[in-house]
Design an enzyme around this catalytic site. Sequence first.
Site, PDB file in Angstrom:
ATOM      1  CB  SER A  20      24.182  18.478  44.574  1.00 22.66           C
ATOM      2  OG  SER A  20      23.923  17.158  45.000  1.00 22.66           O
ATOM      3  CG  HIS A 153      19.592  63.728  61.328  1.00 20.54           C
ATOM      4  ND1 HIS A 153      18.605  63.390  60.445  1.00 20.54           N
ATOM      5  CD2 HIS A 153      18.970  63.919  62.532  1.00 20.54           C
ATOM      6  CE1 HIS A 153      17.432  63.406  61.066  1.00 20.54           C
ATOM      7  NE2 HIS A 153      17.628  63.710  62.335  1.00 20.54           N
ATOM      8  CB  SER A 274      48.193  53.256  50.586  1.00 25.43           C
ATOM      9  OG  SER A 274      48.516  53.711  49.285  1.00 25.43           O
ATOM     10  CE  LYS A 280      44.447  56.488  53.077  1.00 22.52           C
ATOM     11  NZ  LYS A 280      43.938  56.256  51.729  1.00 22.52           N
ATOM     12  CG  ASN A 282      43.654  52.667  53.800  1.00 23.11           C
ATOM     13  OD1 ASN A 282      43.519  53.855  54.098  1.00 23.11           O
ATOM     14  ND2 ASN A 282      44.300  52.273  52.711  1.00 23.11           N
ATOM     15  CD  GLU A 287      37.503  50.689  53.830  1.00 23.23           C
ATOM     16  OE1 GLU A 287      37.534  51.909  53.820  1.00 23.23           O
ATOM     17  OE2 GLU A 287      38.358  49.988  53.259  1.00 23.23           O
ATOM     18  CE1 TYR A 314      14.675  17.945  46.123  1.00 27.59           C
ATOM     19  CE2 TYR A 314      14.402  16.957  43.959  1.00 27.59           C
ATOM     20  CZ  TYR A 314      15.200  17.569  44.902  1.00 27.59           C
ATOM     21  OH  TYR A 314      16.524  17.832  44.622  1.00 27.59           O
ATOM     22  CD  GLN A 319      21.418  19.145  42.737  1.00 25.47           C
ATOM     23  OE1 GLN A 319      20.964  18.022  42.767  1.00 25.47           O
ATOM     24  NE2 GLN A 319      22.264  19.559  41.819  1.00 25.47           N
ATOM     25  CE  LYS A 322      22.384  20.051  48.554  1.00 29.44           C
ATOM     26  NZ  LYS A 322      20.936  19.778  48.405  1.00 29.44           N
TER      27      LYS A 322
HETATM   28  N1  ARG Z   1      21.175  15.917  44.880  1.00 30.48           N
HETATM   29  C1  ARG Z   1      19.809  16.173  45.237  1.00 30.48           C
HETATM   30  C2  ARG Z   1      19.746  17.383  46.181  1.00 30.48           C
HETATM   31  O1  ARG Z   1      20.744  17.773  46.643  1.00 30.48           O
HETATM   32  C3  ARG Z   1      19.245  15.000  45.924  1.00 30.48           C
HETATM   33  C4  ARG Z   1      17.775  14.860  45.736  1.00 30.48           C
HETATM   34  C5  ARG Z   1      17.520  14.374  44.408  1.00 30.48           C
HETATM   35  N2  ARG Z   1      16.182  13.958  44.294  1.00 30.48           N
HETATM   36  C6  ARG Z   1      15.637  13.741  43.093  1.00 30.48           C
HETATM   37  N3  ARG Z   1      14.421  13.403  43.065  1.00 30.48           N
HETATM   38  N4  ARG Z   1      16.343  13.860  42.000  1.00 30.48           N
HETATM   39  O2  ARG Z   1      18.688  17.909  46.431  1.00 30.48           O
END
Ligand code: ARG
Length: 471
Positions: A20, A153, A274, A280, A282, A287, A314, A319, A322
């Site tokens: 991650s 409208h 354009s 043009k 634009n 947009e 968990y 993960q 994010k």
């Molecule tokens: N890289 C994981 C995350 O971003 C960390 C948590 C990992 N926990 C686990 N039990 N493998 O969520």
Amino acid sequence: MWKGRFSQDTDEAVQKFTQSLDMDWRMALADIRGSIAHVRMLGHTGLLSEEEASVIEKNLCLIAEEVRNGALVPKVSLEDVHMNIESRLIELCGPTGAKLHMGRSRNDQANTTVRLWLRKELLDIWDGLNDLISSLLKKAEEHAETVVPGYTHLQQAQPISMGQFWMAHAHAFLRDAKRLFDAYDAVDESPLGCGALAGSTLPLDREFTCNDLGFSSVTGNSMDTVAHRDHFMDVLYFAAVFGGHVSRLSEDLIIYFSTEFGWVKLPDSFCTGSSIMPQKKNPDVLEILRGKAGQLNGALMDLLTMTKGIPLTYNRDLQDDKRSLLRTIDCLHGIFSVLPALIREVAVDEEAANRGFRDGLILATDVAEYLVLQGVPFRNAHEKVGRIVRHCLDNDKPLTSLTLQEWQDNIPEVKGDLIPLLSPKRSMERRDTLGGTSPAQVKLQIENISLRLMMFDKEAKEFRERIPEGY
Ligand code: ARG
């Protein structure tokens, strides 16, 4: 990290797939700050000696410096920001560093890190939103007396102050501000000490880390804490609704900027040309802004769908929480980098806007309401004016060109005092009900919203003061 239990190294493709770092490395300083709070707490409760706690904190500060100047390059084999920092710490201070992770799991650690990082991001987003609403207030002030067509409208409905138009959008964004602050409250809780799912057998002091990190409170249940992502959903929901508002504002301006409407002017610096059509100009920025709602809605759907049906507590699905969060935060920063400045640059050509009033039919409601004041029941007044409108359309005559005689031939209740009322400007000025479009009402709204904006900003400053230094 788990070499004790395993007899094989992790497959390289699996390492890449499960890492991650591409999401959480940018939170490295927040992660270090979270670890510093943890170490201080371990020292405070006697789980680490004062000496050990201070060695670890010093080395964590050193690592923070390495992160800032790019000297520490994270390894994918170490999976995430948390293990990279911990592993570097152990490299720097050996067995003492190996004590850092006592009483902690990455489940409460990652949760803490993202919250720490997110609090600051949300306050930056507040600055952007504040800037946007302020730019709308300024425009509203500038255009309080400017009369333009108002639409339902997308058909001409009643004359409005252009100030009322800007304030309509300002009100929507102010509701977004409320949602943003609610989301901040949800983020501003300390998960540290919840461990993997069940708390700890060690005498941890959760209040201590909570205070050290400037969170407003500790979370209430260790299992719930590591399992849920409601606080992210709150942020993504705020962003999705906000995205809808941005999209609508952009679309309004694109329409008014079109050749056919032609009464909103955009500066060249916010438009593009354009490659083939030399004439043009634009509204590409608007947009792109209009389209951002797609990403913002998508991110919310992503997280809602991903978390559905995951059992307590968990699970690794989480993960990727994010990913939608980062996409949203980056998208919001992008919006704020152009939209407030664009609003400040928009000009309105009142004369061009008023060309649309030539048939005068936009004043029909005013006549009906005039008749109500002469004692005509509204439904009858509506019909009488409807007939006049048809008369005007059949004879190709503007409503405003009818003589008093013509009015009275059709509607005997009309008197001479109707004629001076029949101008778009007067019409707009006379809509003086609370929240209405008269310049006086627009100015009142500007005052109210400015005040509320200041209150939000004061709260944001207080939040900022509670965030500790060092990340
Ligand atoms: N890289 C994981 C995350 O971003 C960390 C948590 C990992 N926990 C686990 N039990 N493998 O969520």
